[in-house]
Write an enzyme that holds these catalytic residues in place. Sequence first.
Site, PDB file in Angstrom:
ATOM      1  N   LEU A 181       0.249  -1.490   0.242  1.00 38.26           N
ATOM      2  CA  LEU A 181      -0.231   0.021   0.157  1.00 38.26           C
ATOM      3  C   LEU A 181       0.886   1.420  -0.379  1.00 38.26           C
ATOM      4  O   LEU A 181      -0.012   2.413  -0.653  1.00 38.26           O
ATOM      5  CB  LEU A 181      -1.374  -0.267   1.552  1.00 38.26           C
ATOM      6  CG  LEU A 181      -2.011  -1.477   1.447  1.00 38.26           C
ATOM      7  CD1 LEU A 181      -3.040  -1.352   2.653  1.00 38.26           C
ATOM      8  CD2 LEU A 181      -3.478  -0.388   0.498  1.00 38.26           C
TER       9      LEU A 181
ATOM     10  N   GLY B   3      -4.024  -2.547   6.486  1.00 34.92           N
ATOM     11  CA  GLY B   3      -3.857  -1.832   6.446  1.00 34.92           C
ATOM     12  C   GLY B   3      -3.072  -2.829   7.751  1.00 34.92           C
ATOM     13  O   GLY B   3      -3.177  -3.720   7.613  1.00 34.92           O
TER      14      GLY B   3
ATOM     15  N   SER C  26     -12.408   2.294  12.330  1.00 36.50           N
ATOM     16  CA  SER C  26     -12.521   1.323  13.433  1.00 36.50           C
ATOM     17  C   SER C  26     -12.726   2.043  14.317  1.00 36.50           C
ATOM     18  O   SER C  26     -13.448   3.523  14.372  1.00 36.50           O
ATOM     19  CB  SER C  26     -10.724   0.874  13.780  1.00 36.50           C
ATOM     20  OG  SER C  26     -10.924   0.340  15.009  1.00 36.50           O
TER      21      SER C  26
ATOM     22  N   TYR D 175      -2.899   4.722  15.966  1.00 40.31           N
ATOM     23  CA  TYR D 175      -4.175   3.429  15.071  1.00 40.31           C
ATOM     24  C   TYR D 175      -5.578   4.338  14.940  1.00 40.31           C
ATOM     25  O   TYR D 175      -5.680   4.371  13.645  1.00 40.31           O
ATOM     26  CB  TYR D 175      -4.093   2.234  15.229  1.00 40.31           C
ATOM     27  CG  TYR D 175      -4.807   1.668  15.042  1.00 40.31           C
ATOM     28  CD1 TYR D 175      -5.173   0.912  13.289  1.00 40.31           C
ATOM     29  CD2 TYR D 175      -6.264   1.304  15.621  1.00 40.31           C
ATOM     30  CE1 TYR D 175      -6.536  -0.258  12.814  1.00 40.31           C
ATOM     31  CE2 TYR D 175      -7.422   0.538  15.111  1.00 40.31           C
ATOM     32  CZ  TYR D 175      -7.333  -0.079  13.563  1.00 40.31           C
ATOM     33  OH  TYR D 175      -8.382  -1.456  13.260  1.00 40.31           O
TER      34      TYR D 175
HETATM   35  N1  LIG Z   1     -10.624  -7.543  13.208  1.00 40.31           N
HETATM   36  C1  LIG Z   1     -11.579  -7.137  13.523  1.00 40.31           C
HETATM   37  O1  LIG Z   1     -12.479  -6.500  14.127  1.00 40.31           O
HETATM   38  C2  LIG Z   1     -11.220  -5.310  13.189  1.00 40.31           C
HETATM   39  C3  LIG Z   1     -12.017  -4.101  14.089  1.00 40.31           C
HETATM   40  C4  LIG Z   1     -12.306  -2.666  13.477  1.00 40.31           C
HETATM   41  C5  LIG Z   1     -11.770  -2.468  12.549  1.00 40.31           C
HETATM   42  N2  LIG Z   1     -10.677  -3.370  11.294  1.00 40.31           N
HETATM   43  C6  LIG Z   1      -9.933  -3.625  10.273  1.00 40.31           C
HETATM   44  O2  LIG Z   1     -10.386  -3.587   9.130  1.00 40.31           O
HETATM   45  C7  LIG Z   1      -9.254  -4.706   8.713  1.00 40.31           C
HETATM   46  C8  LIG Z   1      -9.309  -5.793   8.170  1.00 40.31           C
HETATM   47  O3  LIG Z   1      -8.825  -6.161  10.066  1.00 40.31           O
HETATM   48  P1  LIG Z   1      -8.061  -7.596  10.148  1.00 40.31           P
HETATM   49  O4  LIG Z   1      -7.988  -8.168  11.300  1.00 40.31           O
HETATM   50  O5  LIG Z   1      -8.605  -8.278   8.739  1.00 40.31           O
HETATM   51  O6  LIG Z   1      -6.512  -7.216   9.747  1.00 40.31           O
HETATM   52  P2  LIG Z   1      -5.231  -7.832   9.742  1.00 40.31           P
HETATM   53  O7  LIG Z   1      -4.292  -6.904  10.299  1.00 40.31           O
HETATM   54  O8  LIG Z   1      -5.983  -9.429  10.037  1.00 40.31           O
HETATM   55  O9  LIG Z   1      -5.017  -7.793   8.250  1.00 40.31           O
HETATM   56  C9  LIG Z   1      -5.229  -7.181   7.438  1.00 40.31           C
HETATM   57  C10 LIG Z   1      -4.290  -7.181   6.157  1.00 40.31           C
HETATM   58  O10 LIG Z   1      -3.263  -5.941   5.939  1.00 40.31           O
HETATM   59  C11 LIG Z   1      -2.160  -6.816   5.105  1.00 40.31           C
HETATM   60  N3  LIG Z   1      -1.346  -4.868   4.766  1.00 40.31           N
HETATM   61  C12 LIG Z   1      -1.012  -4.829   6.357  1.00 40.31           C
HETATM   62  N4  LIG Z   1      -0.023  -3.515   6.336  1.00 40.31           N
HETATM   63  C13 LIG Z   1       0.008  -3.661   5.199  1.00 40.31           C
HETATM   64  C14 LIG Z   1       1.421  -3.161   3.159  1.00 40.31           C
HETATM   65  N5  LIG Z   1       1.052  -1.640   3.827  1.00 40.31           N
HETATM   66  N6  LIG Z   1       0.003  -3.143   2.155  1.00 40.31           N
HETATM   67  C15 LIG Z   1      -0.680  -4.335   1.684  1.00 40.31           C
HETATM   68  N7  LIG Z   1      -1.003  -5.157   2.148  1.00 40.31           N
HETATM   69  C16 LIG Z   1      -1.296  -4.602   3.740  1.00 40.31           C
HETATM   70  C17 LIG Z   1      -1.725  -7.545   5.568  1.00 40.31           C
HETATM   71  O11 LIG Z   1      -0.727  -8.313   5.146  1.00 40.31           O
HETATM   72  C18 LIG Z   1      -3.357  -8.503   6.404  1.00 40.31           C
HETATM   73  O12 LIG Z   1      -3.551  -9.303   5.039  1.00 40.31           O
HETATM   74  C19 LIG Z   1      -7.950  -3.747   8.813  1.00 40.31           C
HETATM   75  O13 LIG Z   1      -8.188  -2.351   7.885  1.00 40.31           O
HETATM   76  C20 LIG Z   1      -8.982  -3.219  10.264  1.00 40.31           C
HETATM   77  O14 LIG Z   1      -7.717  -1.675  10.733  1.00 40.31           O
HETATM   78  C21 LIG Z   1     -10.656  -4.667  11.925  1.00 40.31           C
END
Ligand SMILES: NC(=O)c1ccc[n+]([C@@H]2O[C@H](COP(=O)([O-])OP(=O)(O)OC[C@H]3O[C@@H](n4cnc5c(N)ncnc54)[C@H](O)[C@@H]3O)[C@@H](O)[C@H]2O)c1
Length: 279
Positions: A49, A70, A108, A133
Amino acid sequence: MKRVLLTGAGGDVGQRITPLLKAIYPDLVLSDMKPLPNTHGLPFRQAELSDLPSVKAAVADIDGIIHLGGYSIEGPWETILNANIVGCYNLFESARLAGVKRIIFASSNHAAGFYLREETIPAEAPPLPDSRYGVSKAFGEALGALYAMKHGIGVTSLRIGNVGEVPLDVRRLSIMLHPEDLVQLIRIGLEHPDIVNEVFYGISGNTRAWYDNTRAEKFGYRPKHDAETQLKHAEAEQKKLSPDTVADAYQGGGFCSIEYTADMATIMDKLDRTMDFSG
Ligand SMILES: NC(=O)c1ccc[n+]([C@@H]2O[C@H](COP(=O)([O-])OP(=O)(O)OC[C@H]3O[C@@H](n4cnc5c(N)ncnc54)[C@H](O)[C@@H]3O)[C@@H](O)[C@H]2O)c1
């Protein structure tokens, strides 16, 4: 909405919802910075990204984007800056150049984590981030508003609580988001004709929700799940956790107490904590 790109497809949420999305959008394209554990038979475009050319290549010929990619927890400034701030800018700018029509941004609850647990906040509640974050998610919401108003991309920011099928503790009873309900919100963002720039709460129909999701409901959101049905599980898990004065006071939980140095009692005295969003 024909060709939909899912960033962060290899992450926890991405892997959970890919099969559900595939059934709705057969031309789904997956993206991540590293190869995926499972592509579910779908095309994959590797993209970092923070690297604009690689994001531009991933976004080519795409109609709509679900941006999950992210850094998904609190982290060092450089990490948050590159993945979530520079990365988010690169995503929106590449989308503009490619003529993308809709973007779902995974914001989030931590963009607004310093509201008290007694408060019920609507989509109009200003950000009150609880971490670097959370700041990056507030930035993403603001960037989405810019690209919506200036460039006409339909943007939906989802202030996601916690994605899963069970509430992991008592806090998650208020903020759990079942993957099926998440997909319903994503469909509204990608397909509803009246989307300009919206913030919805990414939560299921939880009995003890801290969020007023009227705005999402106006667009037809009808969540099918309620974390309360698994109250006993949440309470049992909660018993395994130690009390934390700061985390237990605020909606953002543990993210609020990370690196916390303020005197909470003084802050509580000074703040008018009864926020009135009615007007
Ligand atoms: N899991 C939750 O309950 C939750 C809650 C609130 C917000 N979110 C948001 O939802 C999204 C997904 O959450 P998640 O739990 O699957 O997170 P996760 O950390 O499991 O997955 C994030 C993915 O983004 C990829 N990534 C990270 N940095 C990157 C970069 N620089 N370039 C390209 N890809 C990159 C990672 O490889 C990973 O596969 C995130 O943006 C997170 O902030 C998730």
